[in-house]
Design an enzyme around this catalytic site. Structure first.
Site, PDB file in Angstrom:
ATOM      1  N   GLY A  11       0.842  -1.203   0.000  1.00 32.75           N
ATOM      2  CA  GLY A  11       0.000   0.000   0.000  1.00 32.75           C
ATOM      3  C   GLY A  11       0.875   1.251   0.000  1.00 32.75           C
ATOM      4  NE  ARG A  72      -2.340  -4.302  -0.839  1.00 33.44           N
ATOM      5  CZ  ARG A  72      -1.867  -3.597   0.181  1.00 33.44           C
ATOM      6  NH1 ARG A  72      -0.713  -3.933   0.738  1.00 33.44           N
ATOM      7  NH2 ARG A  72      -2.521  -2.560   0.663  1.00 33.44           N
ATOM      8  CG  ASP A 103       4.632  -6.220   8.336  1.00 31.81           C
ATOM      9  OD1 ASP A 103       3.853  -5.838   7.439  1.00 31.81           O
ATOM     10  OD2 ASP A 103       4.254  -6.596   9.450  1.00 31.81           O
ATOM     11  CB  THR A 125       2.736   0.993   6.097  1.00 33.67           C
ATOM     12  OG1 THR A 125       1.365   0.852   6.514  1.00 33.67           O
ATOM     13  CG2 THR A 125       3.619   0.614   7.268  1.00 33.67           C
ATOM     14  CG  ASP A 127      -1.626   0.303   8.179  1.00 34.40           C
ATOM     15  OD1 ASP A 127      -2.465   1.183   7.923  1.00 34.40           O
ATOM     16  OD2 ASP A 127      -1.507  -0.745   7.512  1.00 34.40           O
ATOM     17  CG  ASP A 129       1.340  -2.137  10.533  1.00 41.40           C
ATOM     18  OD1 ASP A 129       2.222  -1.599   9.837  1.00 41.40           O
ATOM     19  OD2 ASP A 129       0.490  -2.913  10.041  1.00 41.40           O
ATOM     20  NE  ARG A 171      -2.329  -4.335   6.096  1.00 43.96           N
ATOM     21  CZ  ARG A 171      -2.753  -4.711   4.898  1.00 43.96           C
ATOM     22  NH1 ARG A 171      -3.469  -5.797   4.786  1.00 43.96           N
ATOM     23  NH2 ARG A 171      -2.473  -4.026   3.823  1.00 43.96           N
TER      24      ARG A 171
HETATM   25  O1  F6P Z   1      -1.517  -0.952   4.884  1.00 39.32           O
HETATM   26  C1  F6P Z   1      -2.102   0.230   4.451  1.00 39.32           C
HETATM   27  C2  F6P Z   1      -3.583   0.058   4.232  1.00 39.32           C
HETATM   28  O2  F6P Z   1      -4.112   1.293   3.801  1.00 39.32           O
HETATM   29  C3  F6P Z   1      -4.363  -0.467   5.425  1.00 39.32           C
HETATM   30  O3  F6P Z   1      -4.615   0.534   6.388  1.00 39.32           O
HETATM   31  C4  F6P Z   1      -5.597  -1.001   4.764  1.00 39.32           C
HETATM   32  O4  F6P Z   1      -6.172  -2.033   5.539  1.00 39.32           O
HETATM   33  C5  F6P Z   1      -5.063  -1.565   3.471  1.00 39.32           C
HETATM   34  O5  F6P Z   1      -3.825  -0.909   3.230  1.00 39.32           O
HETATM   35  C6  F6P Z   1      -5.970  -1.369   2.282  1.00 39.32           C
HETATM   36  O6  F6P Z   1      -5.375  -1.986   1.197  1.00 39.32           O
HETATM   37  P1  F6P Z   1      -5.876  -1.835  -0.304  1.00 39.32           P
HETATM   38  O7  F6P Z   1      -5.477  -0.456  -0.767  1.00 39.32           O
HETATM   39  O8  F6P Z   1      -5.141  -2.897  -1.027  1.00 39.32           O
HETATM   40  O9  F6P Z   1      -7.348  -1.968  -0.274  1.00 39.32           O
END
Ligand code: F6P
Length: 319
Positions: A11, A72, A103, A125, A127, A129, A171
């Site tokens: 992300g 991803r 991570d 990120t 998050d 985290d 997340r």
């Molecule tokens: O890890 C960053 C994040 O924005 C999280 O907060 C969220 O759960 C996820 O990515 C959303 O991912 P995507 O953009 O693939 O829907």
């Protein structure tokens, strides 16, 4: 070490662009050639890369997103995908790689390190985290985005004497929720790290309305449940009028804050320094305000340390 590469993965996060800029410019400053890989590991597998110039990273320090694009990549989880990635790195004579991401992205770079290409991870990120570091790029900008949204929602919540449920990202982590809740004066914050009963949440909401409070803000971290699910649950306990706002991907965009730009510059430059020492399998992080490198394994095997005292304080201040 003559030629290094940089990619962004997972992300995106505000701060990735200033981090790319730091890697490219620090690398060139140190006499290295720097290659930019597009679309994360997917681009690496496909050989989508080109040499970076000082100019390529001009005018990006203030931009959200990532100029190298991100993805991803399920293919990279397979042995076949990893083999292809390794072949590309060898073909392009890349001696070291900087991976900017979460991570999950580190896991991939550990595999490459074990196969002989030293990799260094830069935490990117929203998050906040990643185990082993007190800070991840993008968190501060996302926090400010959420706080701005809370302030705006509070205006209409006050006018209509309503309770708003605001769902935020993170997340499995509650950092965005707690920091934004504290900064935005939220009455209730639901995070995955703390299991609070509906009875206790409702009791707090009721005690607020008993002393004349006509509106309130409830922050729900997505790791607990969705805002809509929570609103449905709440209906079984109270008939207060609620509205739900899901902030979604606006949290991932926007001009990186000053803090994110500075941290990105420090992290990016440190990553190059670590590669210059021929060290691989290292993650860059912030510990007690010091930029450090540590064993990348820790970043995906350890667990994120959550500051419960902040959560406790938010409760004390929203009585
Ligand atoms: O890890 C960053 C994040 O924005 C999280 O907060 C969220 O759960 C996820 O990515 C959303 O991912 P995507 O953009 O693939 O829907």
């Amino acid at each position: 070490m003559k030629r290094i590469a940089v990619l962004t993965s997972g992300g995106d996060a505000p701060g990735m662009n200033p981090a790319i800029r730091a890697v490219v410019r620090k690398g060139i400053y140190e006499g290295l050639e720097v290659v930019g890989i597009y679309n994360g590991y997917q681009g690496l597998i496909e050989g989508k890369m080109e040499p970076m110039t000082l100019g390529f990273v001009g005018d990006i320090i203030q931009r959200g997103g990532t100029k190298l694009y991100s993805a991803r990549c399920p293919e990279f989880q397979t042995e076949e995908g990893q083999k292809k990635a390794l072949e590309q790195l060898k073909k392009h004579e890349i001696d070291g790689l900087v991976v900017i991401g979460g991570d999950g992205s580190y896991r991939g770079s550990m595999i490459l390190t074990k196969q002989g290409i030293p990799c260094v991870g830069v935490p990117g990120t929203i998050d906040n985290d990643i185990p082993g570091t007190d800070y991840t790029l993008g968190f501060d900008t996302a926090l400010n985005t959420v706080v701005e949204a809370i302030d705006k929602i509070r205006d209409t919540a006050t006018s209509h004497e309503r309770t708003f449920i605001i769902e935020v990202m993170g997340r499995d982590a509650g950092d965005i929720a707690v920091w934004a809740g504290l900064a935005g004066g939220a009455e209730t914050i639901l995070i995955p790290e703390v299991d609070e009963s509906m009875e206790s949440i409702v009791k707090r909401l009721n005690s607020g309305s008993e002393r004349g409070k006509k509106h309130s803000i409830i922050i729900v971290a997505e790791g607990v449940m969705s805002g809509t699910e929570f609103a449905e649950k709440l209906k079984d306990y109270t008939d207060i009028d609620t509205r739900v706002s899901v902030l979604g991907h606006i949290q991932r965009g926007g001009t990186p804050s000053g803090r994110d730009r500075v941290m990105a510059s420090l992290f990016g430059a440190k990553a190059v320094e670590v590669l210059l020492q021929n060290k691989g399998g290292r993650a860059i992080g912030l510990r007690r305000n010091e930029v450090v490198d540590y064993d990348m394994q820790e970043a995906f095997e350890g667990s994120h340390v959550f500051d419960l005292s902040m959560y406790q304080l938010s409760k004390e201040l929203s009585i």
